[in-house]
Design an enzyme around this catalytic site. Structure first.
Site, mmCIF file in Angstrom:
data_model
loop_
_atom_site.group_PDB
_atom_site.id
_atom_site.type_symbol
_atom_site.label_atom_id
_atom_site.label_comp_id
_atom_site.label_asym_id
_atom_site.label_seq_id
_atom_site.Cartn_x
_atom_site.Cartn_y
_atom_site.Cartn_z
ATOM 1 N N ARG A 122 0.943 -1.019 -0.264
ATOM 2 C CA ARG A 122 0.016 0.035 0.157
ATOM 3 C C ARG A 122 0.972 1.189 -0.024
ATOM 4 O O ARG A 122 0.695 2.184 -0.771
ATOM 5 C CB ARG A 122 -1.155 0.042 1.234
ATOM 6 C CG ARG A 122 -1.847 1.165 1.205
ATOM 7 C CD ARG A 122 -2.622 1.435 2.411
ATOM 8 N NE ARG A 122 -3.580 2.717 2.096
ATOM 9 C CZ ARG A 122 -3.472 3.735 2.289
ATOM 10 N NH1 ARG A 122 -2.401 4.088 2.991
ATOM 11 N NH2 ARG A 122 -4.359 4.694 2.231
ATOM 12 N N ARG A 202 -0.992 -7.820 11.380
ATOM 13 C CA ARG A 202 -0.309 -7.350 10.036
ATOM 14 C C ARG A 202 0.933 -6.760 10.196
ATOM 15 O O ARG A 202 0.957 -5.896 11.235
ATOM 16 C CB ARG A 202 -1.314 -6.736 9.270
ATOM 17 C CG ARG A 202 -2.827 -6.648 9.390
ATOM 18 C CD ARG A 202 -3.810 -6.084 8.760
ATOM 19 N NE ARG A 202 -3.389 -5.870 7.436
ATOM 20 C CZ ARG A 202 -4.068 -6.509 6.253
ATOM 21 N NH1 ARG A 202 -5.282 -6.970 6.532
ATOM 22 N NH2 ARG A 202 -3.654 -6.088 5.124
ATOM 23 N N ASP A 329 -14.835 3.012 0.975
ATOM 24 C CA ASP A 329 -15.375 2.463 2.021
ATOM 25 C C ASP A 329 -16.375 3.347 2.887
ATOM 26 O O ASP A 329 -17.108 2.732 3.687
ATOM 27 C CB ASP A 329 -14.042 2.489 3.100
ATOM 28 C CG ASP A 329 -13.179 1.378 2.872
ATOM 29 O OD1 ASP A 329 -13.448 0.502 1.795
ATOM 30 O OD2 ASP A 329 -12.214 1.026 3.446
ATOM 31 N N ALA A 342 -9.919 -1.664 -1.964
ATOM 32 C CA ALA A 342 -9.309 -0.732 -2.849
ATOM 33 C C ALA A 342 -9.796 -0.723 -4.266
ATOM 34 O O ALA A 342 -10.165 0.218 -4.926
ATOM 35 C CB ALA A 342 -7.890 -0.970 -2.687
HETATM 36 C C1 LIG Z 1 -3.481 4.683 6.594
HETATM 37 C C2 LIG Z 1 -4.478 3.570 5.807
HETATM 38 C C3 LIG Z 1 -3.513 2.381 5.826
HETATM 39 C C4 LIG Z 1 -4.308 1.275 4.987
HETATM 40 N N1 LIG Z 1 -3.592 -0.050 4.938
HETATM 41 C C5 LIG Z 1 -4.304 -1.059 4.284
HETATM 42 C C6 LIG Z 1 -3.626 -2.198 4.107
HETATM 43 O O1 LIG Z 1 -2.550 -2.382 4.330
HETATM 44 N N2 LIG Z 1 -4.276 -3.321 3.611
HETATM 45 C C7 LIG Z 1 -5.549 -3.308 3.058
HETATM 46 O O2 LIG Z 1 -6.243 -4.067 2.599
HETATM 47 N N3 LIG Z 1 -6.336 -2.064 3.412
HETATM 48 C C8 LIG Z 1 -5.519 -0.937 3.869
HETATM 49 N N4 LIG Z 1 -6.160 0.376 4.047
HETATM 50 C C9 LIG Z 1 -7.726 0.364 3.553
HETATM 51 C C10 LIG Z 1 -7.922 0.500 2.053
HETATM 52 O O3 LIG Z 1 -6.718 1.317 1.758
HETATM 53 C C11 LIG Z 1 -9.244 0.969 2.049
HETATM 54 O O4 LIG Z 1 -10.030 0.106 2.768
HETATM 55 C C12 LIG Z 1 -9.444 1.076 0.617
HETATM 56 O O5 LIG Z 1 -8.237 1.515 -0.215
HETATM 57 C C13 LIG Z 1 -10.741 2.244 0.332
HETATM 58 O O6 LIG Z 1 -10.259 3.624 0.694
HETATM 59 P P1 LIG Z 1 -10.942 4.733 0.829
HETATM 60 O O7 LIG Z 1 -10.387 5.759 0.107
HETATM 61 O O8 LIG Z 1 -12.475 4.637 0.496
HETATM 62 O O9 LIG Z 1 -10.983 4.943 2.414
HETATM 63 P P2 LIG Z 1 -9.677 5.002 3.454
HETATM 64 O O10 LIG Z 1 -8.571 4.479 2.789
HETATM 65 O O11 LIG Z 1 -9.885 4.728 4.751
HETATM 66 O O12 LIG Z 1 -9.540 6.609 3.382
HETATM 67 C C14 LIG Z 1 -10.144 7.560 4.056
HETATM 68 C C15 LIG Z 1 -9.496 9.011 4.058
HETATM 69 O O13 LIG Z 1 -10.509 9.881 4.621
HETATM 70 C C16 LIG Z 1 -9.878 10.781 5.561
HETATM 71 N N5 LIG Z 1 -10.987 11.039 6.385
HETATM 72 C C17 LIG Z 1 -11.621 10.226 7.441
HETATM 73 N N6 LIG Z 1 -12.703 11.054 8.013
HETATM 74 C C18 LIG Z 1 -12.324 12.265 7.557
HETATM 75 C C19 LIG Z 1 -12.917 13.492 8.134
HETATM 76 N N7 LIG Z 1 -14.134 13.498 8.911
HETATM 77 N N8 LIG Z 1 -12.456 14.676 7.425
HETATM 78 C C20 LIG Z 1 -11.536 14.534 6.353
HETATM 79 N N9 LIG Z 1 -11.040 13.512 6.106
HETATM 80 C C21 LIG Z 1 -11.230 12.436 6.760
HETATM 81 C C22 LIG Z 1 -9.052 9.571 6.425
HETATM 82 O O14 LIG Z 1 -7.853 10.237 7.056
HETATM 83 C C23 LIG Z 1 -8.286 9.135 5.091
HETATM 84 O O15 LIG Z 1 -7.218 9.700 4.407
HETATM 85 C C24 LIG Z 1 -5.784 1.373 4.820
HETATM 86 C C25 LIG Z 1 -6.176 2.543 4.751
HETATM 87 C C26 LIG Z 1 -5.543 3.661 5.340
HETATM 88 C C27 LIG Z 1 -6.286 4.919 5.464
#
Ligand SMILES: Cc1cc2nc3c(=O)[nH]c(=O)nc-3n(C[C@H](O)[C@H](O)[C@H](O)COP(=O)(O)OP(=O)(O)OC[C@H]3O[C@@H](n4cnc5c(N)ncnc54)[C@H](O)[C@@H]3O)c2cc1C
Length: 484
Positions: A122, A202, A329, A342
């Site tokens: 990641r 992990r 998510d 992802a």
């Molecule tokens: C730091 C991190 C590490 C991860 N590592 C892994 C991994 O190793 N393996 C795996 O399978 N999945 C991992 N995931 C999860 C995976 O990346 C996600 O499930 C998937 O990619 C969907 O991503 P998303 O952008 O919908 O949500 P997310 O990846 O959760 O991103 C959400 C973003 O919104 C921001 N955010 C949240 N609430 C607020 C708010 N109120 N105001 C402003 N910003 C906000 C968060 O800080 C984050 O940057 C990780 C996620 C993160 C955030």
């Protein structure tokens, strides 16, 4: 209707505010820019967050790289090449010797050069997306924690308020703020998170740490000194995976909850805690000593104890006036073992950017609703598949594995990997809009080809039934259709 071939797209005049810089938010920023929308990004953290270890990146999530040559080149550089896969019992007995992924694909009649997806690190992929955002000159405002979402149907605007009281307004607000999104109140009620009774330890760390123990280094070595290898370890009600790359070692272990797990990528625990708990396995056999030694080699503050929570699907992803829309998510969460979190987040972003381009500034709400129609059933099916995969990995039938190694791997069927969210949006937007005009409910809309199992018909389902099946040793009831 717009055309997929008019890249670069003319300006649409649609002003978009994206909340969250996960893979969903960053992809939305990149693709919305390409589609001619103007984009701003808000993030609660002080900087980009490169935490995490490995995840599965499905082919559909990489198709948009063809529009971004620098991304395509970097993705190729950081990807595993000539990867092998081997399968072990958790006690250490090798069940399936290392086999090249390409050979496995060939044996399944698939193109060995176009795998359905790949394990990725990641932090590497995430940095690659950030670099593309920077190249496009898209501004990210950090330290902006959104606390509430609003819309004004009369003015046709969505808006957010941050914890320091600042208000931001846009034609469309994309809530890409992950599980427990603050947009839930406006968009469609809170989804209950439910403990699965399971969690994952992990860890990912520089490969040099294996120098601490020559036996561990020898066991987890690369194939032929150069090729990366994924080892799957299967035990009663548990499984693990290790990935050896030239630069990084990763291990994940699924276990019963211990009380210190949390749904956070920063919830680190000590290796001694893992070692004290890892032999609480059902049955007489214990974890292979070499796996325990691997845990001991893991540097401090590296092992995350990640809680696996389940959430029901919910079809309401947008505010009543269609000005606030959840993606990734925030709209649908996945168990990490589903191999889809992802991928679906990125697909959502590509689909939404396309729909907004097709509909243009006059039809924003219609485009948002068309996007949801094209995405909801697919995601509900992918979520269910994730639960079935979790059950499959935790309860392995060894005799079946010997006959067909795919039984020991998460199912990743063609309806998942063959999809192209951008092409699908352009091919089907008009038909979906026509169905909506006629008042056809989404469950009955068969005007477009399914991007979910053929023959499946959506009926609301909940985790209760799935948990009941799993607890009683029944296979997860996926429902009708061709899920293979
Ligand atoms: C730091 C991190 C590490 C991860 N590592 C892994 C991994 O190793 N393996 C795996 O399978 N999945 C991992 N995931 C999860 C995976 O990346 C996600 O499930 C998937 O990619 C969907 O991503 P998303 O952008 O919908 O949500 P997310 O990846 O959760 O991103 C959400 C973003 O919104 C921001 N955010 C949240 N609430 C607020 C708010 N109120 N105001 C402003 N910003 C906000 C968060 O800080 C984050 O940057 C990780 C996620 C993160 C955030």
């Amino acid at each position: 209707m717009g055309s997929i071939s008019t890249d670069p797209y003319p300006k649409t005049g649609i002003d978009i505010l994206i909340v969250g810089t996960g893979l969903a938010g960053l992809t939305a920023a990149i693709e919305c820019t390409r589609k001619g929308h103007s984009v701003r990004l808000l993030e609660r953290n002080a900087d980009i967050n490169t935490a995490g270890d490995m995840y599965f990146m499905g082919l559909p999530a990489t198709r948009f790289f063809k529009h971004w040559p620098e991304m395509a080149a970097e993705y190729s550089t950081i990807s595993l090449h000539n990867a092998h896969i081997a399968t072990f019992k958790h006690s250490g007995e090798q069940i399936i010797p290392p086999l090249k992924v390409a050979e496995r694909l060939r044996a399944q009649g698939l193109d060995p050069n176009t795998p359905p997806g790949a394990f990725q690190i990641r932090p590497l992929v995430y940095r690659m997306f950030v670099r593309q955002v920077e190249r496009l000159g898209i501004s990210i405002e950090f330290n902006r924690r959104v606390v509430d979402y609003f819309e004004d149907e009369e003015t046709g605007k969505g808006s957010v308020v941050t914890e320091d009281g600042q208000r931001y307004e846009a034609d469309v607000v994309i809530a890409a703020d992950g599980v427990g999104s603050k947009s839930q109140k406006l968009v469609g009620g809170e989804v209950r998170a439910r403990g699965s009774g399971r969690a994952m330890w992990r860890a990912a760390f520089p490969i040099e740490h294996l120098d601490k123990n020559p036996e561990v280094k020898e066991f987890f070595k690369l194939v032929n000194g150069t090729d990366p290898i994924v080892r799957t370890w299967l035990g009663p009600m548990t499984y693990a995976m290790t990935l050896t790359r030239e630069d990084v070692m990763v291990w994940l272990l699924n276990h019963e909850v211990t009380g210190t797990e949390a749904e956070s990528w920063h919830n680190t625990i000590s290796s001694s805690e893992v070692l004290a708990d890892m032999d609480k396995v059902r049955g007489p056999a214990k974890w292979a000593p070499v796996f325990k030694e691997l845990v001991k080699c893991t540097p401090p503050n590296t092992i995350v104890n990640f809680a696996l929570l389940w959430r029901d699907p919910q079809p309401s992803w947008a505010s009543p006036g269609g000005r606030v829309i959840q993606i990734g998510d925030a709209a649908h969460s996945y168990l990490p073992s589903s191999g889809n979190g992802a991928t679906q987040a990125i697909e959502d972003a590509v689909s939404l950017a396309s729909c907004l381009q097709i509909g243009g500034r006059e039809d924003v709400a219609q485009s948002v609703r068309a996007h949801i129609r094209m995405r909801f059933v697919r995601n509900a099916c992918a979520q269910k598949l994730g639960f079935a995969n979790a059950a499959r990995l935790q309860d392995t039938n060894w005799e079946k594995v010997k006959l067909d190694p795919r039984v020991a791997a998460p199912a990743h069927p063609k309806w998942v990997w063959s999809h192209d969210p951008e092409a699908y949006a352009y091919e089907n937007y008009d038909k979906v809009v026509e169905s909506m005009r006629k008042g056809v409910p989404f469950e009955e809309d068969d005007s477009i080809p399914p991007n979910y199992p053929k023959g499946y018909k959506y009926e609301p389902w909940s985790m209760d039934k799935i948990v009941d099946d799993m607890n009683n040793g029944r296979p997860v009831d996926l429902g009708p259709g061709d899920w293979a």
